[in-house]
Design a protein around this motif. Structure first.
Motif, PDB file in Angstrom:
ATOM      1  N   UNK A  44      -2.364   0.247  13.645  1.00  0.00           N
ATOM      2  CA  UNK A  44      -2.767  -0.211  12.335  1.00  0.00           C
ATOM      3  C   UNK A  44      -3.361  -1.764  12.461  1.00  0.00           C
ATOM      4  N   UNK A  45      -2.537  -2.592  13.041  1.00  0.00           N
ATOM      5  CA  UNK A  45      -2.977  -3.974  13.151  1.00  0.00           C
ATOM      6  C   UNK A  45      -4.183  -4.274  13.788  1.00  0.00           C
ATOM      7  N   UNK A  46      -4.180  -3.674  15.245  1.00  0.00           N
ATOM      8  CA  UNK A  46      -5.651  -3.765  15.996  1.00  0.00           C
ATOM      9  C   UNK A  46      -6.663  -3.117  15.346  1.00  0.00           C
ATOM     10  N   UNK A 137       0.423   7.143   6.590  1.00  0.00           N
ATOM     11  CA  UNK A 137      -0.291   8.062   7.037  1.00  0.00           C
ATOM     12  C   UNK A 137      -1.710   7.390   7.914  1.00  0.00           C
ATOM     13  N   UNK A 138      -2.083   7.935   8.989  1.00  0.00           N
ATOM     14  CA  UNK A 138      -3.136   7.052   9.557  1.00  0.00           C
ATOM     15  C   UNK A 138      -4.317   6.872   8.807  1.00  0.00           C
ATOM     16  N   UNK A 139      -4.978   7.780   8.361  1.00  0.00           N
ATOM     17  CA  UNK A 139      -6.339   7.688   7.554  1.00  0.00           C
ATOM     18  C   UNK A 139      -6.216   6.304   6.581  1.00  0.00           C
ATOM     19  N   UNK A 140      -5.062   6.049   5.906  1.00  0.00           N
ATOM     20  CA  UNK A 140      -5.034   5.177   5.044  1.00  0.00           C
ATOM     21  C   UNK A 140      -4.507   3.597   5.497  1.00  0.00           C
ATOM     22  N   UNK A 141      -4.042   3.640   6.753  1.00  0.00           N
ATOM     23  CA  UNK A 141      -3.348   2.587   7.250  1.00  0.00           C
ATOM     24  C   UNK A 141      -4.170   1.255   7.474  1.00  0.00           C
ATOM     25  N   UNK A 142      -5.549   1.596   8.149  1.00  0.00           N
ATOM     26  CA  UNK A 142      -6.160   0.324   8.700  1.00  0.00           C
ATOM     27  C   UNK A 142      -6.678  -0.232   7.441  1.00  0.00           C
ATOM     28  N   UNK A 143      -7.106   0.704   6.174  1.00  0.00           N
ATOM     29  CA  UNK A 143      -7.814   0.131   5.157  1.00  0.00           C
ATOM     30  C   UNK A 143      -6.924  -0.703   4.183  1.00  0.00           C
ATOM     31  N   UNK A 144      -5.400  -0.377   4.100  1.00  0.00           N
ATOM     32  CA  UNK A 144      -4.639  -1.186   3.444  1.00  0.00           C
ATOM     33  C   UNK A 144      -4.535  -2.648   3.854  1.00  0.00           C
ATOM     34  N   UNK A 145      -4.492  -2.579   5.241  1.00  0.00           N
ATOM     35  CA  UNK A 145      -4.334  -4.058   5.823  1.00  0.00           C
ATOM     36  C   UNK A 145      -5.662  -4.873   5.525  1.00  0.00           C
TER      37      UNK A 145
END
Ligand code: UTP
Length: 270
Positions: A44-46, A137-145
Motif C-alpha cells: 500500500x505504501x509503495x 481491501x486492496x482496491x481502496x488502499x492506495x487511494x486512501x494514502x
C-alpha cells in the motif's frame, strides 16, 4: 521529489490478543491467505509513492526482518527448478528502488514511543505511519494514502484517516471530533465509552506527519495503559496547529482482533 517518501511501520507490540500464537509469531506476520499482513501495508505504501520503509521492531520480531531479507538459497533453488513465477514472487516483495531500515523499540512502551524510535531515521522528512493490523481491501488502499498525502500538502501538519464505526465499537478506537465539511479535527479521545464519544469517527491506522510530531511525542508522559500514546501526541499538537483527516468509506478489517482477522480471511478468500 514527492512530498512523502518515507513510511514507518511500528511492529514491536506484544499482540496479546493473539496469544498464545504471538508468543513466537509476530501478529504482523499473520497470513491473509499467502501474504502476511505486513506485506499488504508495505505494498500500500509503495503504491502511494513511498520509497523508504522504516520498521520499528523488537527482539521477538526477527521473522519480519527475515521475511523482507533476500533468501539466496530459495532463489537459487527456484531458478534451477525453472519456477520463474515463484522466483518473481519472492524477489518482488520489496522492489529494488525501495530502501529498508530497521530500528529497535527495546520495550513495548506504546505506539507513540515506537514512532519516536524512528526519529533519527526519518530525519527532516515528512512521513507516513501504517499499522499493519488495520487491513484495507486492496482496491481502496492506495487511494486512501494518496488522498491523505494530497490533503497533507496543503497544511503540512498531520493528516489522519477516519472510519465511521458503530457506537457499540467506539470503545476500541481513538475517536475524533471531525467536521466533514472542512475535514478538520478538533479533538481526539482514546477508546472512549459510547457516552463519552464525540462521534463515531474512529482513527484508522494510517497517518501522515511532518517531523514536528516528534517534538510533541517527546513531551509525553505515559498515558492510558501506562503507554506513550500516539493519539496523545497528536492531541498535544492540536493545541498549536490545525489537523485534518480523510474520511474512509471503504472496507477495513481490524486484524488486531480475532473477529476482524476472521472477517478479513473470509473476504480475501472470496
Ligand atoms: P496495538 O495497539 O494493536 O497493540 O498496536 P499490540 O500490543 O500489538 O496488540 P495487543 O493490544 O497487545 O493485542 C498497533 C500497532 O502498533 C505496534 C504493534 O506492533 C501494532 O503493529 N506497537 C504497539 C509497537 O510497535 N510498539 C508498542 O509499544 C505498541
Amino acid at each position: 521529489m514527492g512530498l512523502v517518501k518515507t513510511a514507518v511501520f511500528p511492529v514491536a507490540g506484544l499482540g496479546t490478543r493473539f496469544l498464545p500464537l504471538t508468543k513466537s509469531t509476530p501478529k504482523e506476520m499473520l497470513p491473509i491467505v499467502t501474504k502476511p499482513l505486513i506485506q499488504y501495508a508495505v505494498e500500500e505504501a509503495i503504491q502511494a509513492g513511498i520509497d523508504h520503509l522504516i520498521f520499528v521492531t523488537s527482539n521477538s520480531k526477527k521473522a519480519i526482518e527475515e521475511y523482507f531479507d533476500k533468501n539466496y538459497e530459495l532463489e537459487d533453488r527456484l531458478q534451477k527448478n525453472g519456477n520463474i513465477k515463484a522466483l518473481q514472487q519472492v524477489q518482488n516483495i520489496i522492489p529494488r528502488s525501495v530502501s529498508v531500515s530497521y530500528v529497535r523499540q527495546e520495550e513495548p512502551k506504546g505506539l507513540g514511543d515506537a514512532v519516536l524510535k524512528a526519529k533519527r531515521l526519518v530525519g527532516n522528512e515528512n512521513f507516513a505511519v501504517l499499522l499493519a493490523d488495520d487491513l484495507i481491501a486492496s482496491e481502496e488502499s492506495s487511494s486512501l494514502l494518496s488522498s491523505m498525502i494530497r490533503q497533507f500538502s496543503e497544511w503540512r501538519t498531520v493528516s489522519l484517516a477516519l472510519d465511521e464505526v458503530p457506537l457499540s465499537e467506539v470503545h476500541k478506537y481513538g475517536i475524533a471530533s471531525f467536521d466533514e465539511e472542512s475535514c478538520s479535527v478538533s479533538s481526539l479521545i482514546e477508546k472512549p465509552s459510547a457516552l463519552e464519544a464525540p462521534s463515531r469517527w474512529a482513527l484508522l491506522g494510517r497517518y501522515i506527519f511532518s517531523p514536528e510530531i516528534f517534538f510533541y511525542l517527546e513531551q509525553l508522559k505515559p498515558g492510558r495503559a501506562g503507554e506513550i500514546q500516539l493519539t496523545d501526541g497528536i492531541s498535544l499538537m492540536l493545541k498549536d496547529k490545525p489537523i485534518f483527516a480523510v474520511p474512509f468509506h471503504g472496507k477495513r478489517f481490524d486484524c488486531g482482533s480475532a473477529s476482524g482477522f476472521k472477517e478479513a480471511i473470509r473476504y480475501f478468500l472470496d
